[in-house]
Design a protein around this motif. Structure first.
Motif, short mmCIF file in Angstrom:
data_model
loop_
_atom_site.label_atom_id
_atom_site.label_comp_id
_atom_site.label_asym_id
_atom_site.label_seq_id
_atom_site.Cartn_x
_atom_site.Cartn_y
_atom_site.Cartn_z
N PRO A 14 0.77 -1.81 -0.22
CA PRO A 14 0.14 0.41 0.14
C PRO A 14 0.64 1.36 0.26
O PRO A 14 0.53 2.56 -0.33
N ALA A 15 2.18 1.27 -0.02
CA ALA A 15 3.10 2.23 -0.08
C ALA A 15 3.78 3.39 -1.27
O ALA A 15 3.51 4.18 -1.32
N THR A 16 2.67 2.46 -2.43
CA THR A 16 2.54 3.02 -3.42
C THR A 16 1.66 4.06 -4.04
O THR A 16 1.21 4.42 -5.20
N ALA A 17 0.60 4.39 -2.93
CA ALA A 17 -0.65 5.38 -2.96
C ALA A 17 -0.28 6.65 -3.56
O ALA A 17 1.09 6.70 -2.92
N THR A 18 -0.61 7.21 -4.41
CA THR A 18 -1.07 9.03 -4.72
C THR A 18 -1.36 10.03 -4.27
O THR A 18 -2.52 9.46 -3.36
N ASP A 19 -0.19 10.69 -4.23
CA ASP A 19 -1.32 11.98 -3.51
C ASP A 19 -1.39 12.80 -4.76
O ASP A 19 -0.73 13.83 -5.25
N HIS A 20 -3.20 13.46 -4.69
CA HIS A 20 -3.27 13.93 -5.91
C HIS A 20 -3.55 14.77 -5.36
O HIS A 20 -4.53 15.36 -4.84
N ILE A 21 -2.67 16.50 -6.48
CA ILE A 21 -2.58 17.62 -5.78
C ILE A 21 -3.48 18.09 -6.44
O ILE A 21 -3.40 17.88 -7.75
N VAL A 22 -5.01 18.25 -5.48
CA VAL A 22 -5.93 19.09 -6.92
C VAL A 22 -4.73 20.12 -7.17
O VAL A 22 -4.96 21.64 -6.76
N GLY A 23 -5.15 20.95 -8.87
CA GLY A 23 -5.03 21.40 -9.28
C GLY A 23 -3.17 21.81 -9.43
O GLY A 23 -2.58 22.95 -9.96
N ALA A 24 -2.74 20.80 -9.08
CA ALA A 24 -1.22 20.54 -9.55
C ALA A 24 -0.12 21.35 -9.10
O ALA A 24 -1.19 22.06 -7.58
N ASN A 25 0.18 22.51 -9.45
CA ASN A 25 1.18 23.87 -9.40
C ASN A 25 0.09 25.00 -8.56
O ASN A 25 0.60 25.48 -8.39
N LYS A 26 -0.38 25.21 -9.83
CA LYS A 26 -1.90 26.06 -9.20
C LYS A 26 -2.73 26.46 -8.15
O LYS A 26 -3.29 27.02 -8.06
N GLY A 27 -2.64 24.97 -7.70
CA GLY A 27 -3.89 24.67 -5.93
C GLY A 27 -5.02 24.55 -6.18
O GLY A 27 -5.69 24.83 -7.42
N TRP A 28 -5.69 24.96 -4.92
CA TRP A 28 -7.32 25.45 -4.62
C TRP A 28 -7.52 26.73 -4.89
O TRP A 28 -6.97 26.90 -3.97
N ASN A 29 -7.89 27.05 -5.91
CA ASN A 29 -8.06 28.60 -6.16
C ASN A 29 -8.92 28.63 -7.15
O ASN A 29 -9.54 27.98 -7.75
N PRO A 30 -9.92 30.02 -6.84
CA PRO A 30 -10.76 30.11 -8.23
C PRO A 30 -10.27 30.14 -9.66
O PRO A 30 -9.28 30.17 -10.10
N GLY A 31 -10.88 30.74 -10.47
CA GLY A 31 -11.14 30.25 -11.76
C GLY A 31 -10.14 29.16 -12.87
O GLY A 31 -9.23 29.36 -13.60
N ILE A 32 -10.16 27.98 -11.93
CA ILE A 32 -9.46 27.14 -12.69
C ILE A 32 -10.20 25.77 -12.81
O ILE A 32 -11.01 25.73 -12.22
#
Ligand SMILES: *[C@@H]1O[C@H](CO)[C@@H](O)[C@H](O)[C@H]1NC(C)=O
Ligand SMILES: *[C@@H]1O[C@H](CO)[C@@H](O)[C@H](O)[C@H]1NC(C)=O
Ligand SMILES: *[C@@H]1O[C@H](CO)[C@@H](O)[C@H](O)[C@H]1NC(C)=O
Ligand SMILES: *[C@@H]1O[C@H](CO)[C@@H](O)[C@H](O)[C@H]1NC(C)=O
Ligand SMILES: *[C@@H]1O[C@H](CO)[C@@H](O)[C@H](O)[C@H]1NC(C)=O
Length: 180
Positions: free
Chosen positions: A25-43
């Motif tokens: 299970p150590a191969t679990a992925t962390d999906h970062i919302v918006g990648a380098n744009k993050g959680w912000n308006p207009g995406i």
């Protein structure tokens, strides 16, 4: 004797170790919302989500300016209408990790007004892909959520017996090298 036996022994040993790593299970992925744009308006997060494959045990994580935005887990009504009534979870640390425990569809929205400006994301989480055929039969029932706990116990037992087999093989390899 070593030269005739060891190639197949080593091959089998690598197969067993490979199977153990693939089911880890150590191969679990962390999906970062918006990648380098993050959680912000207009995406457009639909666009982002379409480019990800989520599995049970993965994380979805939200990076944003604390106090300005936040994260609510809602149902389809909440997602469509940007409402947080009856939300099943909320996060507000600015760097929030949400473990995706079960397969199915999830809906997340911002609860501070950003939702109407695009801060909403819907994802589908899949069951773990079936392990390769070389792997142990103990993982067969892992797709059934009803028996998830007993399946997990079986997998653990399976991995334990894998460890025992690996150790026995190692001992065999070492002693055949020493004797050869
Ligand atoms: C976001 O992207 C999806 C898929 O790429 C598209 O279907 C949808 O119309 C877009 N939404 C907006 C508001 O642009
Ligand atoms: C999809 O994801 C891959 C790697 O994760 C990335 O290289 C690619 O640019 C992404 N495509 C879009 C349209 O975001
Ligand atoms: C969602 O919003 C629409 C209008 O924006 C409204 O007609 C509908 O009743 C709302 N649905 C719920 C379940 O609140
Ligand atoms: C979502 O939750 C709200 C509040 O609990 C409820 O009124 C609504 O019927 C739910 N919608 C769906 C699609 O389950
Ligand atoms: C946020 O979650 C906490 C529990 O973690 C709950 O007590 C609180 O009511 C939630 N807030 C809202 C606005 O739903």
């Amino acid at each position: 004797m070593l030269s005739t036996l060891s190639p197949s022994l080593i091959h089998f040993f690598l197969l067993v170790v490979g199977a153990a790593i693939l089911t880890d299970p150590a191969t679990a992925t962390d999906h970062i919302v918006g990648a380098n744009k993050g959680w912000n308006p207009g995406i457009n997060y639909t666009h982002w989500a379409n480019n990800q494959t989520f599995y049970v045990g993965d994380f979805i994580s939200f990076r944003y300016k604390k106090f300005e935005y936040n994260v609510f887990e809602v149902n389809k009504t909440g997602y469509d209408n940007c409402t947080i009534e009856g939300a099943s979870g909320n996060w507000s640390n600015g760097k929030d990790f949400v473990l995706l425990k079960k397969p199915g569809r999830y809906y997340f929205i911002c609860g501070t007004g950003g939702c109407s400006n695009g801060m909403k994301v819907s994802i589908v989480v899949h069951s773990l892909p079936s392990p390769p055929s070389a792997s142990i039969s103990a993982t067969k029932h892992s797709e059934s959520t009803k028996h998830a706990n007993s399946a997990a116990a079986e997998v653990t037992a399976g991995r334990l017996s894998l460890m025992v087999v690996c150790r026995a093989l190692l001992v065999g390899l070492v002693s055949s090298i020493v004797m050869g």
